[in-house]
Design a protein around this motif. Structure first.
Motif, PDB file in Angstrom:
ATOM      1  N   GLU A  49       0.833  -1.203   0.000  1.00  0.00           N
ATOM      2  CA  GLU A  49       0.000   0.000   0.000  1.00  0.00           C
ATOM      3  C   GLU A  49       0.872   1.260   0.000  1.00  0.00           C
ATOM      4  O   GLU A  49       0.527   2.259  -0.637  1.00  0.00           O
ATOM      5  N   ALA A  50       1.996   1.196   0.718  1.00  0.00           N
ATOM      6  CA  ALA A  50       2.902   2.343   0.730  1.00  0.00           C
ATOM      7  C   ALA A  50       3.460   2.611  -0.667  1.00  0.00           C
ATOM      8  O   ALA A  50       3.589   3.769  -1.083  1.00  0.00           O
ATOM      9  N   ILE A  51       3.776   1.557  -1.415  1.00  0.00           N
ATOM     10  CA  ILE A  51       4.277   1.739  -2.782  1.00  0.00           C
ATOM     11  C   ILE A  51       3.218   2.399  -3.651  1.00  0.00           C
ATOM     12  O   ILE A  51       3.509   3.292  -4.461  1.00  0.00           O
ATOM     13  N   GLU A  52       1.957   1.975  -3.493  1.00  0.00           N
ATOM     14  CA  GLU A  52       0.873   2.595  -4.275  1.00  0.00           C
ATOM     15  C   GLU A  52       0.728   4.076  -3.916  1.00  0.00           C
ATOM     16  O   GLU A  52       0.521   4.923  -4.798  1.00  0.00           O
ATOM     17  N   ASP A  53       0.834   4.394  -2.617  1.00  0.00           N
ATOM     18  CA  ASP A  53       0.740   5.798  -2.201  1.00  0.00           C
ATOM     19  C   ASP A  53       1.905   6.614  -2.758  1.00  0.00           C
ATOM     20  O   ASP A  53       1.724   7.778  -3.168  1.00  0.00           O
ATOM     21  N   ILE A  54       3.098   6.031  -2.764  1.00  0.00           N
ATOM     22  CA  ILE A  54       4.259   6.734  -3.322  1.00  0.00           C
ATOM     23  C   ILE A  54       4.035   7.001  -4.809  1.00  0.00           C
ATOM     24  O   ILE A  54       4.385   8.080  -5.326  1.00  0.00           O
ATOM     25  N   GLY A  55       3.440   6.032  -5.506  1.00  0.00           N
ATOM     26  CA  GLY A  55       3.155   6.240  -6.916  1.00  0.00           C
ATOM     27  C   GLY A  55       2.204   7.405  -7.143  1.00  0.00           C
ATOM     28  O   GLY A  55       2.395   8.201  -8.075  1.00  0.00           O
ATOM     29  N   MET A  56       1.177   7.536  -6.290  1.00  0.00           N
ATOM     30  CA  MET A  56       0.256   8.655  -6.419  1.00  0.00           C
ATOM     31  C   MET A  56       0.955   9.979  -6.153  1.00  0.00           C
ATOM     32  O   MET A  56       0.752  10.968  -6.882  1.00  0.00           O
ATOM     33  N   GLU A  57       1.794  10.031  -5.131  1.00  0.00           N
ATOM     34  CA  GLU A  57       2.507  11.276  -4.828  1.00  0.00           C
ATOM     35  C   GLU A  57       3.503  11.608  -5.939  1.00  0.00           C
ATOM     36  O   GLU A  57       3.705  12.790  -6.255  1.00  0.00           O
ATOM     37  N   HIS A  58       4.107  10.598  -6.521  1.00  0.00           N
ATOM     38  CA  HIS A  58       5.018  10.851  -7.636  1.00  0.00           C
ATOM     39  C   HIS A  58       4.265  11.457  -8.811  1.00  0.00           C
ATOM     40  O   HIS A  58       4.762  12.394  -9.469  1.00  0.00           O
ATOM     41  N   ALA A  59       3.064  10.954  -9.085  1.00  0.00           N
ATOM     42  CA  ALA A  59       2.277  11.507 -10.195  1.00  0.00           C
ATOM     43  C   ALA A  59       1.892  12.953  -9.901  1.00  0.00           C
ATOM     44  O   ALA A  59       1.933  13.811 -10.790  1.00  0.00           O
ATOM     45  N   ARG A  60       1.504  13.247  -8.646  1.00  0.00           N
ATOM     46  CA  ARG A  60       1.159  14.634  -8.289  1.00  0.00           C
ATOM     47  C   ARG A  60       2.373  15.546  -8.442  1.00  0.00           C
ATOM     48  O   ARG A  60       2.272  16.654  -8.977  1.00  0.00           O
ATOM     49  N   ALA A  61       3.512  15.088  -7.928  1.00  0.00           N
ATOM     50  CA  ALA A  61       4.719  15.916  -8.024  1.00  0.00           C
ATOM     51  C   ALA A  61       5.129  16.131  -9.476  1.00  0.00           C
ATOM     52  O   ALA A  61       5.609  17.209  -9.840  1.00  0.00           O
ATOM     53  N   ALA A  62       4.923  15.119 -10.323  1.00  0.00           N
ATOM     54  CA  ALA A  62       5.270  15.268 -11.742  1.00  0.00           C
ATOM     55  C   ALA A  62       4.382  16.325 -12.398  1.00  0.00           C
ATOM     56  O   ALA A  62       4.860  17.146 -13.191  1.00  0.00           O
ATOM     57  N   LYS A  63       3.089  16.312 -12.079  1.00  0.00           N
ATOM     58  CA  LYS A  63       2.188  17.310 -12.643  1.00  0.00           C
ATOM     59  C   LYS A  63       2.538  18.715 -12.136  1.00  0.00           C
ATOM     60  O   LYS A  63       2.513  19.697 -12.885  1.00  0.00           O
ATOM     61  N   LEU A  64       2.874  18.815 -10.859  1.00  0.00           N
ATOM     62  CA  LEU A  64       3.273  20.112 -10.321  1.00  0.00           C
ATOM     63  C   LEU A  64       4.580  20.584 -10.936  1.00  0.00           C
ATOM     64  O   LEU A  64       4.782  21.785 -11.129  1.00  0.00           O
ATOM     65  N   ARG A  65       5.465  19.647 -11.248  1.00  0.00           N
ATOM     66  CA  ARG A  65       6.719  20.031 -11.921  1.00  0.00           C
ATOM     67  C   ARG A  65       6.425  20.607 -13.295  1.00  0.00           C
ATOM     68  O   ARG A  65       7.053  21.593 -13.714  1.00  0.00           O
ATOM     69  N   GLU A  66       5.457  20.031 -14.004  1.00  0.00           N
ATOM     70  CA  GLU A  66       5.066  20.595 -15.291  1.00  0.00           C
ATOM     71  C   GLU A  66       4.520  22.010 -15.115  1.00  0.00           C
ATOM     72  O   GLU A  66       4.814  22.906 -15.922  1.00  0.00           O
ATOM     73  N   CYS A  67       3.727  22.209 -14.056  1.00  0.00           N
ATOM     74  CA  CYS A  67       3.185  23.551 -13.796  1.00  0.00           C
ATOM     75  C   CYS A  67       4.311  24.539 -13.531  1.00  0.00           C
ATOM     76  O   CYS A  67       4.323  25.660 -14.060  1.00  0.00           O
ATOM     77  N   VAL A  68       5.260  24.135 -12.690  1.00  0.00           N
ATOM     78  CA  VAL A  68       6.369  25.024 -12.338  1.00  0.00           C
ATOM     79  C   VAL A  68       7.173  25.394 -13.571  1.00  0.00           C
ATOM     80  O   VAL A  68       7.520  26.566 -13.785  1.00  0.00           O
ATOM     81  N   GLN A  69       7.485  24.409 -14.406  1.00  0.00           N
ATOM     82  CA  GLN A  69       8.295  24.682 -15.594  1.00  0.00           C
ATOM     83  C   GLN A  69       7.560  25.599 -16.577  1.00  0.00           C
ATOM     84  O   GLN A  69       8.150  26.519 -17.150  1.00  0.00           O
ATOM     85  N   SER A  70       6.271  25.360 -16.775  1.00  0.00           N
ATOM     86  CA  SER A  70       5.526  26.210 -17.705  1.00  0.00           C
ATOM     87  C   SER A  70       5.382  27.629 -17.161  1.00  0.00           C
ATOM     88  O   SER A  70       5.490  28.607 -17.907  1.00  0.00           O
ATOM     89  N   LEU A  71       5.152  27.750 -15.849  1.00  0.00           N
ATOM     90  CA  LEU A  71       5.044  29.084 -15.245  1.00  0.00           C
ATOM     91  C   LEU A  71       6.387  29.811 -15.271  1.00  0.00           C
ATOM     92  O   LEU A  71       6.440  31.039 -15.440  1.00  0.00           O
ATOM     93  N   LEU A  72       7.461  29.061 -15.111  1.00  0.00           N
ATOM     94  CA  LEU A  72       8.798  29.670 -15.151  1.00  0.00           C
ATOM     95  C   LEU A  72       9.081  30.253 -16.532  1.00  0.00           C
ATOM     96  O   LEU A  72       9.595  31.379 -16.653  1.00  0.00           O
ATOM     97  N   ARG A  73       8.728  29.507 -17.561  1.00  0.00           N
ATOM     98  CA  ARG A  73       8.924  30.031 -18.921  1.00  0.00           C
ATOM     99  C   ARG A  73       8.026  31.248 -19.170  1.00  0.00           C
ATOM    100  O   ARG A  73       8.447  32.219 -19.808  1.00  0.00           O
ATOM    101  N   LEU A  74       6.795  31.188 -18.648  1.00  0.00           N
ATOM    102  CA  LEU A  74       5.875  32.314 -18.846  1.00  0.00           C
ATOM    103  C   LEU A  74       6.398  33.570 -18.154  1.00  0.00           C
ATOM    104  O   LEU A  74       6.379  34.667 -18.721  1.00  0.00           O
ATOM    105  N   ALA A  75       6.860  33.416 -16.892  1.00  0.00           N
ATOM    106  CA  ALA A  75       7.351  34.579 -16.150  1.00  0.00           C
ATOM    107  C   ALA A  75       8.576  35.184 -16.820  1.00  0.00           C
ATOM    108  O   ALA A  75       8.717  36.414 -16.897  1.00  0.00           O
TER     109      ALA A  75
END
Length: 332
Positions: free
Chosen positions: A190-216
């Motif tokens: 179950e911990a591995i499944e939870d880590i996978g979910m957090e990894h997916a969230r962090a990956a999406k947030l990384r995309e947000c950060v990179q796109s916002l960085l280019r925009l700024a």
């Protein structure tokens, strides 16, 4: 849905969203939420520009997201949706800076924007023109992205404590019983499944950060006002800090994942080890039973009154000798 706002002394002031007579002169912010084709066409006619489509706003090419055309800036970035989003819950937002107006086009609810409108309307946020409004919007979005990254970090901390809380050394120190092998393996899975979910969230947030960085960075290059340029530089600094924290989270997730997989391997190796020891200890008794189980008439103990007890004792003695030998060699 089309919303128009004017910037007044006390903050934002909503205007009637009717483009049949053209845009009101005082309309400084035009917020287009999940627009219909009719609303897009009316806005394009009123502004004299082509609003990027959702596919163009969400494209991976910077040339699609960041465009400067005839003094108009068309900039798109990904932003998170909701306080506890699913990993795929990000939407593209297009910022159009044209003249003294700011246009935002979004195809869904962005958590940072609606509270921003409420805070701005109440006078909590100050901005005198569309440039200040753009900077304030980016600051609000960056704050929310940082908050969500911190939430991911807190959940990873709890996951790390849960993974290592029931370790053998910890259980010995606290005098508690270890979890059964099956339950412990299920907990780690179950911990591995939870880590996978957090990894997916962090990956999406990384995309947000990179796109916002280019925009700024793009908006800063085209900023004419000194104050706007400084605020956009501050936004860039915050985004770089968020990117570094995201990289730290990625390393932390990799460590927790490797440790969890390692603990599962240890649990499985322990089970195989115990089965191997049991099978080896049972080999001499099985050999004794096989010898006395042969169907030969000339077995001396076949008609012996104490033959059964003798065979049982010999099997127990052979298992005990094997156990003591393994114990002396440190295999147990």
């Amino acid at each position: 849905m089309l919303r128009l706002y004017a910037i007044g002394a006390g903050g934002l002031r909503p205007l009637a969203a009717d483009l049949s007579q053209g845009l009101p002169r005082e309309a400084a912010w035009i917020d287009l939420v999940t627009p219909t084709p009719e609303e897009e066409s009316a806005l394009e006619r009123a502004l004299g520009i082509a609003v990027p489509t959702r596919e163009e706003a969400g494209g991976i090419q910077a040339s699609d997201r960041l465009v400067a055309r005839n003094g108009t800036l068309l900039m798109s970035a990904l932003v998170p949706v909701g306080p506890h989003p699913d990993p795929a819950d990000t939407i593209p937002i297009t910022f159009v800076r044209t003249g003294e107006r700011l246009v935002t086009v979004r195809y869904g609810r962005a958590e940072a924007l609606d509270p921003f409108i409420e805070r701005y309307a109440s006078g909590e946020i100050e901005a005198d023109d569309a440039s200040g409004l753009l900077a304030a919007l980016l600051e609000a979005i960056v704050d929310r992205v940082a908050d969500q990254l911190e939430e991911v970090g807190h959940r990873l901390d709890r996951l790390g404590r849960a993974v290592f809380h029931r370790g053998g050394a910890n259980a010995r120190r606290q005098g508690t019983r270890r979890l059964p092998l099956g339950r412990n393996t299920d907990r780690l899975q179950e911990a591995i499944e939870d880590i996978g979910m957090e990894h997916a969230r962090a990956a999406k947030l990384r995309e947000c950060v990179q796109s916002l960085l280019r925009l700024a960075a793009f908006a800063g290059e085209h900023a004419q006002e000194v104050g706007l340029h400084k605020r956009l530089k501050a936004v860039e600094t915050d985004l770089r800090a968020a990117a570094e924290y995201n990289a730290f989270l990625a390393g932390n997730m990799e460590f927790i994942l490797d440790a969890t997989v390692g603990l599962i391997d240890i649990q499985q190796n322990k089970a195989i080890y115990m089965l191997t020891i049991v099978s080896v200890l049972l080999t001499p008794p099985v050999l004794v039973a096989s010898v006395y189980g042969m169907n030969f008439h000339d077995i001396p103990e076949l008609g012996w009154h104490y033959g059964y007890a003798w065979a049982l004792g010999l099997m127990a003695l052979s298992a005990l000798v094997s156990y003591l030998l393994f114990k002396r060699r440190g295999w147990l």
